[in-house]
Design an enzyme around this catalytic site. Structure first.
Site, PDB file in Angstrom:
ATOM      1  N   LYS A  58     -26.134  12.532 -58.968  1.00 12.12           N
ATOM      2  CA  LYS A  58     -24.725  12.458 -59.365  1.00 12.12           C
ATOM      3  C   LYS A  58     -24.222  13.849 -59.766  1.00 12.12           C
ATOM      4  O   LYS A  58     -23.136  14.275 -59.366  1.00 12.12           O
ATOM      5  CB  LYS A  58     -24.590  11.481 -60.539  1.00 12.12           C
TER       6      LYS A  58
ATOM      7  N   GLU B 155     -12.427   3.815 -76.201  1.00 14.68           N
ATOM      8  CA  GLU B 155     -11.740   4.089 -74.946  1.00 14.68           C
ATOM      9  C   GLU B 155     -10.815   2.932 -74.574  1.00 14.68           C
ATOM     10  O   GLU B 155     -11.221   1.797 -74.653  1.00 14.68           O
ATOM     11  CB  GLU B 155     -12.830   4.231 -73.871  1.00 14.68           C
TER      12      GLU B 155
ATOM     13  N   GLU C 291      -9.176   0.947 -65.459  1.00 12.61           N
ATOM     14  CA  GLU C 291      -9.604   1.420 -64.152  1.00 12.61           C
ATOM     15  C   GLU C 291      -8.429   1.323 -63.189  1.00 12.61           C
ATOM     16  O   GLU C 291      -7.609   0.411 -63.274  1.00 12.61           O
ATOM     17  CB  GLU C 291     -10.776   0.593 -63.621  1.00 12.61           C
TER      18      GLU C 291
ATOM     19  N   CYS D 165     -15.323  -4.719 -68.249  1.00 11.85           N
ATOM     20  CA  CYS D 165     -14.948  -4.661 -69.668  1.00 11.85           C
ATOM     21  C   CYS D 165     -14.651  -6.020 -70.277  1.00 11.85           C
ATOM     22  O   CYS D 165     -15.303  -6.426 -71.236  1.00 11.85           O
ATOM     23  CB  CYS D 165     -13.748  -3.739 -69.834  1.00 11.85           C
TER      24      CYS D 165
HETATM   25  C1  UGA Z   1      -9.542  -3.131 -69.594  1.00  7.56           C
HETATM   26  C2  UGA Z   1      -8.437  -2.804 -70.618  1.00  7.56           C
HETATM   27  O1  UGA Z   1      -7.164  -3.100 -70.046  1.00  7.56           O
HETATM   28  C3  UGA Z   1      -8.503  -1.326 -71.011  1.00  7.56           C
HETATM   29  O2  UGA Z   1      -7.552  -1.072 -72.035  1.00  7.56           O
HETATM   30  C4  UGA Z   1      -9.898  -1.026 -71.533  1.00  7.56           C
HETATM   31  O3  UGA Z   1     -10.051   0.355 -71.850  1.00  7.56           O
HETATM   32  C5  UGA Z   1     -10.919  -1.375 -70.484  1.00  7.56           C
HETATM   33  O4  UGA Z   1     -10.806  -2.770 -70.145  1.00  7.56           O
HETATM   34  C6  UGA Z   1     -12.276  -1.089 -71.073  1.00  7.56           C
HETATM   35  O5  UGA Z   1     -12.665  -1.725 -72.052  1.00  7.56           O
HETATM   36  O6  UGA Z   1     -12.928  -0.122 -70.643  1.00  7.56           O
HETATM   37  P1  UGA Z   1      -9.843  -2.786 -66.948  1.00  7.56           P
HETATM   38  O7  UGA Z   1     -10.992  -3.738 -67.081  1.00  7.56           O
HETATM   39  O8  UGA Z   1     -10.035  -1.510 -66.225  1.00  7.56           O
HETATM   40  O9  UGA Z   1      -9.282  -2.389 -68.413  1.00  7.56           O
HETATM   41  O10 UGA Z   1      -8.682  -3.520 -66.156  1.00  7.56           O
HETATM   42  P2  UGA Z   1      -7.376  -4.399 -66.509  1.00  7.56           P
HETATM   43  O11 UGA Z   1      -6.222  -3.812 -65.810  1.00  7.56           O
HETATM   44  O12 UGA Z   1      -7.247  -4.608 -67.960  1.00  7.56           O
HETATM   45  O13 UGA Z   1      -7.728  -5.771 -65.777  1.00  7.56           O
HETATM   46  C7  UGA Z   1      -8.846  -6.562 -66.159  1.00  7.56           C
HETATM   47  C8  UGA Z   1      -8.843  -7.865 -65.386  1.00  7.56           C
HETATM   48  O14 UGA Z   1      -7.791  -8.720 -65.831  1.00  7.56           O
HETATM   49  C9  UGA Z   1      -8.643  -7.731 -63.877  1.00  7.56           C
HETATM   50  O15 UGA Z   1      -9.530  -8.593 -63.214  1.00  7.56           O
HETATM   51  C10 UGA Z   1      -7.201  -8.139 -63.651  1.00  7.56           C
HETATM   52  O16 UGA Z   1      -6.975  -8.663 -62.372  1.00  7.56           O
HETATM   53  C11 UGA Z   1      -7.051  -9.205 -64.723  1.00  7.56           C
HETATM   54  N1  UGA Z   1      -5.654  -9.420 -65.158  1.00  7.56           N
HETATM   55  C12 UGA Z   1      -4.978  -8.441 -65.805  1.00  7.56           C
HETATM   56  C13 UGA Z   1      -5.046 -10.644 -64.930  1.00  7.56           C
HETATM   57  O17 UGA Z   1      -5.637 -11.574 -64.342  1.00  7.56           O
HETATM   58  N2  UGA Z   1      -3.763 -10.832 -65.368  1.00  7.56           N
HETATM   59  C14 UGA Z   1      -3.077  -9.879 -66.014  1.00  7.56           C
HETATM   60  O18 UGA Z   1      -1.912 -10.141 -66.388  1.00  7.56           O
HETATM   61  C15 UGA Z   1      -3.687  -8.650 -66.237  1.00  7.56           C
END
Ligand code: UGA
Length: 433
Positions: A39, A144, A148, A255
């Site tokens: 990496k 954090e 993503e 997450c």
């Molecule tokens: C999430 C949090 O949003 C971040 O703030 C946090 O830093 C991160 O986890 C972490 O702990 O590292 P992430 O997992 O990258 O971020 O993605 P999200 O955009 O939050 O989506 C998570 C999941 O929820 C996805 O599968 C998405 O499709 C789903 N989702 C999201 C829904 O089904 N409905 C929504 O309204 C929003």
């Protein structure tokens, strides 16, 4: 301390690399260490190993300030603030696996000039345990909140920065705060345990919002309401807010599933049964499987049916397939005797053996060719651009679409003769009635 504080980053995964590139962009020299030589070699050549919008450019632009290494000594001799960004995956028991964090703690020298700044998501109480063991090293919790697929933008525009430290590490915490100062975000300065809890509680709350709206969607299907309208109407209430009210086929990723279960487990270990989170998890698991019922409703038995899955990544703009709903669906469909074809614009390589038994397609059209049904799993923008009413309609053996993200134009598809099933959207018969 100079304006330009050298920064150490330990663990160059998704969080570590975005953090390293972000601090380099803010003008700091960054010493980023990972234990994987391949990496580090790739990064030294300027190759970014993950798909994250804007990250390649940021790494390239700040190449001179980004020092990638496998040598912890190089990091410790150049930087005093050591951002710990190693992974903390779930164990079989649902607790967080802290072995990577443990290794980092073991490797720290006995220096009072250094502080471990914890970015990795850890159980509440981890900081206190580490501090007991390594009292000579400073400790700051700085969780954090990057998403993503939007991580670079999130780094540059955080909603808030949380900095947790005890009085003995107050100076280090000030220096961490200073690093983030140019971003102009509100800073929540607190103790270590509260900072750790803010992270877990935030993710658990967002996951709760998703499971809640998914249940509203399921009931809406029964009662003839449209969850998209319901969410819009709810979201305008300032106390509720419009975000994370998108109904779908369940949350995934590295997450939410991990952190919700870690918080539930942590509560359980302390003797408290976190009942709400048990439901949030269960609703999410059931939500992924409801798609099977929707397919069966129209196709009967799924034996030998050709099902096209569009999207594999747990959400668009990433190649991350950890806890991706598509994987659960693919295996459930194979279990029902169906043939599964799957296409994703970027994530197929990342899946490797996880898709054993399914056919990887080179394009969405290839996946849809001769399909008895299509399930839209990940809302990649290019899936909306497909010629649904022309080419795709001609390609599919049976025009059935289960839109797991309420992403497609349901009216246009129905008008073109598709049987369209969304999530929490009234069925065709209800619309016509
Ligand atoms: C999430 C949090 O949003 C971040 O703030 C946090 O830093 C991160 O986890 C972490 O702990 O590292 P992430 O997992 O990258 O971020 O993605 P999200 O955009 O939050 O989506 C998570 C999941 O929820 C996805 O599968 C998405 O499709 C789903 N989702 C999201 C829904 O089904 N409905 C929504 O309204 C929003």
């Amino acid at each position: 301390m100079s304006e330009r504080e050298p920064v150490g980053v330990i663990g160059v995964g998704w969080v570590g690399l975005v953090t390293a590139a972000g601090f380099a962009e803010l003008g700091h020299e960054v010493y980023a260490r990972d234990i994987l030589p391949e990496k580090i070699d790739a990064l030294k050549r300027g190759e970014v190993p993950i798909h994250e919008p804007g990250l390649d450019e940021l790494v390239e632009k700040n190449r001179d300030r980004l020092h990638f290494t496998t040598d912890m000594g190089e990091v410790v001799s150049n930087a005093q603030l050591l951002f710990c960004c190693v992974d903390t995956p779930p164990t079989y028991s649902g607790d967080a696996d802290l072995s990577s964090v443990e290794r980092v703690v073991e490797e720290l020298g006995e220096s009072t000039d250094h502080a471990l700044v914890m970015k990795s998501t850890v159980p509440v109480g981890t900081g206190r345990t580490i501090q007991r063991r390594r009292a000579e090293v400073g400790y700051v919790s700085c969780p954090e909140f990057l998403k993503e697929g939007a991580a670079v933008a999130d780094f540059m525009n955080p909603d808030r920065v949380v900095v947790g430290a005890g009085p003995e590490s107050a100076d280090f915490a000030d220096r961490v705060e200073k690093l983030y100062e140019p971003l102009g975000a509100p800073v929540v300065r607190t103790d270590v345990a509260s900072a750790e809890m803010i992270k877990l509680a935030s993710n658990a709350f967002l996951a709760t919002k998703i499971s809640f709206i998914n249940e509203i969607a399921n009931v809406s299907e029964e009662l003839g309401a449209d969850v998209e309208e319901v969410a819009r109407g709810m979201g305008l209430d300032e106390r509720i807010g419009p975000h994370f009210l998108r109904a779908g086929i369940g949350y995934g990723g590295s997450c939410f599933p991990k952190d919700v279960s870690a918080l539930k487990q942590l509560a359980g270990n302390s003797g408290y049964h976190f009942q709400l989170l048990s439901s949030v998890i269960e609703v999410n698991e059931l939500q992924k499987r409801r798609t099977i019922g929707k397919l069966q409703k129209h196709l009967g038995s799924l034996v030998d049916k050709e099902i096209a899955l569009l999207g594999l990544a747990f959400k668009p703009h990433t190649d991350d397939v950890r806890e991706a709903t598509a994987l659960v669906l693919a295996h459930r469909l194979l279990g029902e005797g169906a043939s599964v074809r799957i296409y994703d614009p970027v994530a197929l390589d990342a899946a490797g053996d996880l898709l054993a038994g399914a056919t990887i397609s080179g394009s969405a059209e290839q996946a849809l060719d001769g399909a008895d049904a299509c399930v839209l799993v990940t809302e990649w923008p290019e899936f909306r651009e497909l010629d649904w009413t022309g080419t795709v309609k001609d390609l599919m053996r049976n025009p059935l679409v289960v839109d797991g993200r309420n992403f497609l134009d349901d009216e246009a598809l129905r008008a073109a003769g598709y049987t369209y099933e969304g999530i929490g959207r009234p069925a065709a018969s209800a619309v016509e009635a």
